[in-house]
Design an enzyme around this catalytic site. Structure first.
Site, mmCIF file in Angstrom:
data_model
loop_
_atom_site.group_PDB
_atom_site.id
_atom_site.type_symbol
_atom_site.label_atom_id
_atom_site.label_comp_id
_atom_site.label_asym_id
_atom_site.label_seq_id
_atom_site.Cartn_x
_atom_site.Cartn_y
_atom_site.Cartn_z
ATOM 1 N N ASP A 257 63.713 -64.307 27.870
ATOM 2 C CA ASP A 257 63.945 -63.230 26.862
ATOM 3 C C ASP A 257 62.661 -62.876 26.209
ATOM 4 O OD1 ASP A 257 65.190 -61.379 24.839
ATOM 5 O OD2 ASP A 257 67.152 -62.325 25.519
ATOM 6 N N ILE A 258 62.620 -61.890 25.644
ATOM 7 C CA ILE A 258 61.546 -61.423 24.517
ATOM 8 C C ILE A 258 61.521 -62.434 23.437
ATOM 9 C CG2 ILE A 258 62.598 -59.637 23.309
ATOM 10 C CD1 ILE A 258 59.771 -57.925 23.872
ATOM 11 N N LYS B 293 70.090 -45.149 32.634
ATOM 12 C CA LYS B 293 70.831 -45.618 33.535
ATOM 13 C C LYS B 293 70.991 -44.856 34.695
ATOM 14 C CE LYS B 293 71.962 -49.641 31.396
ATOM 15 N NZ LYS B 293 71.216 -50.897 32.098
ATOM 16 N N TYR C 8 70.431 -43.737 26.412
ATOM 17 C CA TYR C 8 70.792 -45.059 27.192
ATOM 18 C C TYR C 8 71.294 -44.396 28.397
ATOM 19 C CZ TYR C 8 73.724 -49.210 28.347
ATOM 20 O OH TYR C 8 74.316 -50.115 28.946
ATOM 21 N N GLY D 175 71.103 -62.450 25.529
ATOM 22 C CA GLY D 175 71.930 -61.287 25.093
ATOM 23 C C GLY D 175 73.660 -61.606 25.274
HETATM 24 N N1 SER Z 1 78.821 -51.259 26.146
HETATM 25 C C1 SER Z 1 77.818 -50.221 26.136
HETATM 26 C C2 SER Z 1 77.693 -49.512 25.238
HETATM 27 O O1 SER Z 1 78.520 -49.293 24.371
HETATM 28 C C3 SER Z 1 78.015 -49.216 27.340
HETATM 29 O O2 SER Z 1 77.636 -49.730 28.580
HETATM 30 O O3 SER Z 1 76.459 -48.977 24.904
#
Ligand code: SER
Length: 320
Positions: A35-36, A147, A143, A12
């Site tokens: 990685d996958i 986190k 997301y 990534g």
């Molecule tokens: N760069 C990330 C995003 O835009 C934020 O941690 O999802």
């Protein structure tokens, strides 16, 4: 004695640069990339590489035992924009992979863990300017939720099981080597590619959307700095605020115009605008600066010049 490092999500955007940097520092064979999928040829052929699904604890454990791993950088994640399209998938990958690694550390298969958090842990009710380390956090993206829950797990595993896990809340990361995938801050990379290719960019955020950003060199440095800091200096075991610069699409476009005077930009906000609106404009990272001496080097004009030079150079090499 175990002494090797495993990077998960090594193909990534951040994982690939971290892998190259760690290989240069520790020796190619001491850094195992995984990685996958083998989706980054340059990275995959640069040293030991394993296909691993980070959701599969058994695969992780086998790899850790096979290569005598003691340190893990868990960089695999589904980012904010993709996460909104596939919420369940984002939850599964982002949380299961972290719990797998924290449990392997608790069970003493590994000694040290790096896991990235993000500015996405914050939400619309968070103070937007100079967002403090400790504040209201009500993330609205899946997301961000993964986190936030991840940060709580890190603090929990440190407190209850003594796991040495270290984390920073990355802002948007700007880089030229490997494209990011599915983030809201990705416009600040796309814009350079399109500026060089078409001389024009259609931005998916409004011109005045300020977001915290950082150049890849600084992000990699922060990651290595927090990992090499003394254990006792790491006072925050959820995740550290980390900041370099903040800018709007309009400010970035003005920087590009200094280098490409004919560059034009148009604004057509899409669903990512709402995500960006829920995040801070700027971040207070005093704790990281005090506890482990964090300092950034790149400002907006250095980033713009460097991005344009590097992309032009790699384009020329591709044409040859
Ligand atoms: N760069 C990330 C995003 O835009 C934020 O941690 O999802």
């Amino acid at each position: 004695m175990k002494s090797k490092t495993l990077i998960i999500g090594a193909c990534g955007q951040i994982g690939s640069e971290l892998t190259h940097k760690l290989r240069a520092k520790l020796g190619v064979n001491n850094v195992i990339a995984s990685d996958i999928k083998a989706r980054n040829l340059d990275l995959v052929t640069s040293g030991p590489f394993e296909i691993i699904d980070a959701k599969n604890k058994k695969q992780l454990k086998n790899c850790i035992e096979k290569h005598d791993i003691d340190t893990v950088y868990l960089m695999a994640a589904l980012l904010s924009a993709t996460g909104e399209k596939f919420p369940q998938k984002a939850w599964n990958l982002n949380t299961t992979s972290l719990l797998n690694i924290l449990n392997l550390a608790k069970e003493k298969y590994i000694k040290k863990v790096f896991w990235p958090s993000s500015i996405a842990v914050f939400g619309p009710s968070t103070p937007k300017k100079n967002t403090p380390q400790q504040t209201v956090m009500e993330p609205t993206t899946v997301y961000g939720i993964t986190k936030q829950v991840g940060e709580r797990w890190c603090a929990y595993y440190h407190k209850n099981y003594g796991v040495d896990v270290r984390s920073i809340r990355y802002p948007g990361i700007i880089s030229w080597k490997t494209l990011p995938g599915g983030g809201t801050t990705d416009y600040a990379i796309d814009i350079f590619h399109k500026a060089l290719k078409d001389g024009h960019y259609e931005c998916f955020l409004t011109e005045d959307t300020a977001l915290p950003m950082m150049y890849m060199e600084d992000a990699v440095k922060a990651t290595l700095d927090i990992m090499k800091a003394k254990n006792s200096d790491i006072k925050i075991r959820s995740s550290y605020n980390l900041s370099a610069i903040s800018f709007t699409p309009k400010q970035l476009a003005s920087e590009i115009i200094k280098n490409i005077p004919s560059f034009t930009i148009a604004y057509k906000p899409d669903f990512r605008q709402q995500i960006a609106n829920s995040w801070p404009n700027s971040i207070d990272d005093t704790a990281a600066r005090q506890d482990w001496n964090w300092k950034h080097s790149y400002d907006i004009s250095m980033i713009s010049q460097n991005m344009l030079q590097q992309l032009e150079k790699s384009e020329r090499l591709n044409v040859l």
